[in-house]
Scaffold this motif. Structure first.
Motif, PDB file in Angstrom:
ATOM      1  N   ASP A  78       0.824  -1.203   0.000  1.00 32.75           N
ATOM      2  CA  ASP A  78       0.000   0.000   0.000  1.00 32.75           C
ATOM      3  C   ASP A  78       0.863   1.259   0.000  1.00 32.75           C
ATOM      4  O   ASP A  78       0.528   2.256  -0.652  1.00 32.75           O
ATOM      5  CB  ASP A  78      -0.921   0.008   1.228  1.00 32.75           C
ATOM      6  CG  ASP A  78      -1.979  -1.072   1.142  1.00 32.75           C
ATOM      7  OD1 ASP A  78      -2.867  -0.963   0.284  1.00 32.75           O
ATOM      8  OD2 ASP A  78      -1.913  -2.029   1.929  1.00 32.75           O
ATOM      9  N   LYS A  85       1.357   6.114  -7.549  1.00 32.59           N
ATOM     10  CA  LYS A  85       0.085   6.211  -8.288  1.00 32.59           C
ATOM     11  C   LYS A  85       0.039   7.403  -9.234  1.00 32.59           C
ATOM     12  O   LYS A  85      -0.672   7.368 -10.247  1.00 32.59           O
ATOM     13  CB  LYS A  85      -1.098   6.224  -7.324  1.00 32.59           C
ATOM     14  CG  LYS A  85      -1.149   7.373  -6.351  1.00 32.59           C
ATOM     15  CD  LYS A  85      -2.330   7.188  -5.402  1.00 32.59           C
ATOM     16  CE  LYS A  85      -2.403   8.297  -4.367  1.00 32.59           C
ATOM     17  NZ  LYS A  85      -3.522   8.082  -3.415  1.00 32.59           N
ATOM     18  N   LYS A 189      -2.418  -1.623  -8.516  1.00 32.58           N
ATOM     19  CA  LYS A 189      -3.618  -0.843  -8.195  1.00 32.58           C
ATOM     20  C   LYS A 189      -4.786  -1.774  -7.859  1.00 32.58           C
ATOM     21  O   LYS A 189      -5.476  -1.591  -6.841  1.00 32.58           O
ATOM     22  CB  LYS A 189      -3.993   0.054  -9.374  1.00 32.58           C
ATOM     23  CG  LYS A 189      -5.228   0.929  -9.148  1.00 32.58           C
ATOM     24  CD  LYS A 189      -5.468   1.829 -10.358  1.00 32.58           C
ATOM     25  CE  LYS A 189      -6.609   2.821 -10.123  1.00 32.58           C
ATOM     26  NZ  LYS A 189      -7.912   2.169 -10.018  1.00 32.58           N
ATOM     27  N   GLN A 190      -4.983  -2.797  -8.688  1.00 30.14           N
ATOM     28  CA  GLN A 190      -6.064  -3.759  -8.448  1.00 30.14           C
ATOM     29  C   GLN A 190      -5.869  -4.455  -7.104  1.00 30.14           C
ATOM     30  O   GLN A 190      -6.814  -4.611  -6.316  1.00 30.14           O
ATOM     31  CB  GLN A 190      -6.104  -4.800  -9.570  1.00 30.14           C
ATOM     32  CG  GLN A 190      -7.209  -5.840  -9.394  1.00 30.14           C
ATOM     33  CD  GLN A 190      -7.116  -6.974 -10.402  1.00 30.14           C
ATOM     34  OE1 GLN A 190      -6.269  -6.962 -11.303  1.00 30.14           O
ATOM     35  NE2 GLN A 190      -7.959  -7.983 -10.246  1.00 30.14           N
ATOM     36  N   CYS A 192      -4.163  -3.440  -4.374  1.00 30.51           N
ATOM     37  CA  CYS A 192      -4.314  -2.569  -3.206  1.00 30.51           C
ATOM     38  C   CYS A 192      -5.751  -2.108  -2.997  1.00 30.51           C
ATOM     39  O   CYS A 192      -6.140  -1.779  -1.873  1.00 30.51           O
ATOM     40  CB  CYS A 192      -3.377  -1.368  -3.327  1.00 30.51           C
ATOM     41  SG  CYS A 192      -1.629  -1.800  -3.130  1.00 30.51           S
ATOM     42  N   GLU A 193      -6.530  -2.078  -4.061  1.00 33.84           N
ATOM     43  CA  GLU A 193      -7.927  -1.665  -3.932  1.00 33.84           C
ATOM     44  C   GLU A 193      -8.856  -2.812  -3.563  1.00 33.84           C
ATOM     45  O   GLU A 193     -10.013  -2.588  -3.198  1.00 33.84           O
ATOM     46  CB  GLU A 193      -8.392  -1.008  -5.240  1.00 33.84           C
ATOM     47  CG  GLU A 193      -7.726   0.344  -5.485  1.00 33.84           C
ATOM     48  CD  GLU A 193      -8.148   1.001  -6.788  1.00 33.84           C
ATOM     49  OE1 GLU A 193      -8.852   0.316  -7.592  1.00 33.84           O
ATOM     50  OE2 GLU A 193      -7.789   2.164  -7.012  1.00 33.84           O
TER      51      GLU A 193
END
Length: 246
Positions: A78, A85, A189-190, A192-193
């Motif tokens: 994270d 990002k 991104k996928q 961590c989300e």
């Protein structure tokens, strides 16, 4: 292809507060990691992601770029995602801040996976396992398919649930996992989300969330791990080894 190395370095380690700043043979631990990672031939940039101004100062003193991140982020992944990002890149290499002996060669082994196959989601490292490591719940095991992609990670002595490695005459059923990773920016991104997966919670291994999400994780075989520092005792051992020229 833009490949960014990120060193997550948090001040408030539970087992070793202030660890990135402790001295190893006269240099802060974070400096060792930065200098090792800078020898990579494939990284286009190197960033330290931290929550502490003292770590920022130590990193900038040896020429590293620094991105400040929130202290409350739940994991190194994270912290890395928060740091990159808004950065233009394709691949992100997670370089542990408590691995002072990390080499540019190790970093490049992970990055090369994506040079060879840009469709890969993640890459990590593993080495041949010993009987002691096989039985230890502190050693994470990984079982591979025929393409050297991860099938599963566990703290248990898998796949030896019915027949022991000694009975089969081989320890090649699994490898000892090394917690260095590279990710495509899209998959990070996928990852961590996404919420924690049940298997991740059960084993306390975040890489199982990636498998739950259907990720392809390439496992690069190396001969041995670099020596990490988790506790003050580890630091003493490493000081001794370096003093002996090892």
């Amino acid at each position: 292809m833009k490949i960014v190395g990120v060193i997550p370095a948090r001040y408030g380690s539970t087992r070793f507060p202030g660890k990135p700043l402790v001295s190893l043979k006269g240099r802060p631990l974070i400096q060792w990691t930065i200098e090792g990672a800078k020898k990579s031939k494939l990284l286009t940039d190197l960033i330290v992601a931290t929550d502490d101004e003292r770590i920022k100062a130590a990193a900038e003193a040896v020429g590293a770029k620094v991105v400040m991140t929130d202290s409350d982020l739940p994991s190194g992944s994270d912290r890395i995602h928060a740091a990159i990002k808004n950065i233009d890149c394709d691949i992100v290499v997670n370089i542990q801040g408590d691995e002072p002996l990390v080499t540019g060669e190790l970093v490049d082994k992970l990055a090369q996976v994506f040079v060879n196959d840009p469709s890969m989601d993640m890459a990590t490292l593993a080495h041949p396992i010993s009987e002691e490591e096989l039985q230890s719940p502190n050693s994470v095991k990984v079982v591979l398919n025929h393409k050297d992609e991860a099938l599963y990670f566990s703290r248990f002595a898998m796949p030896y649930s019915r027949m022991k490695a000694s009975e089969l005459g081989t320890y090649e059923g699994c490898l000892k996992h090394i917690g260095m990773y590279a990710y495509s920016k899209k998959f990070l991104k996928q990852f961590c989300e996404a919420p924690q997966a049940l298997i991740e919670k059960a084993e306390s291994l975040e890489q199982l969330r990636a498998l739950y999400l259907g990720a392809k994780i390439k496992v690069v075989r190396v001969q041995e791990a670099s020596l990490g520092v988790d506790t003050p005792e580890d630091l003493v051992k490493l000081e001794k080894l370096l003093s002996q020229g090892r």
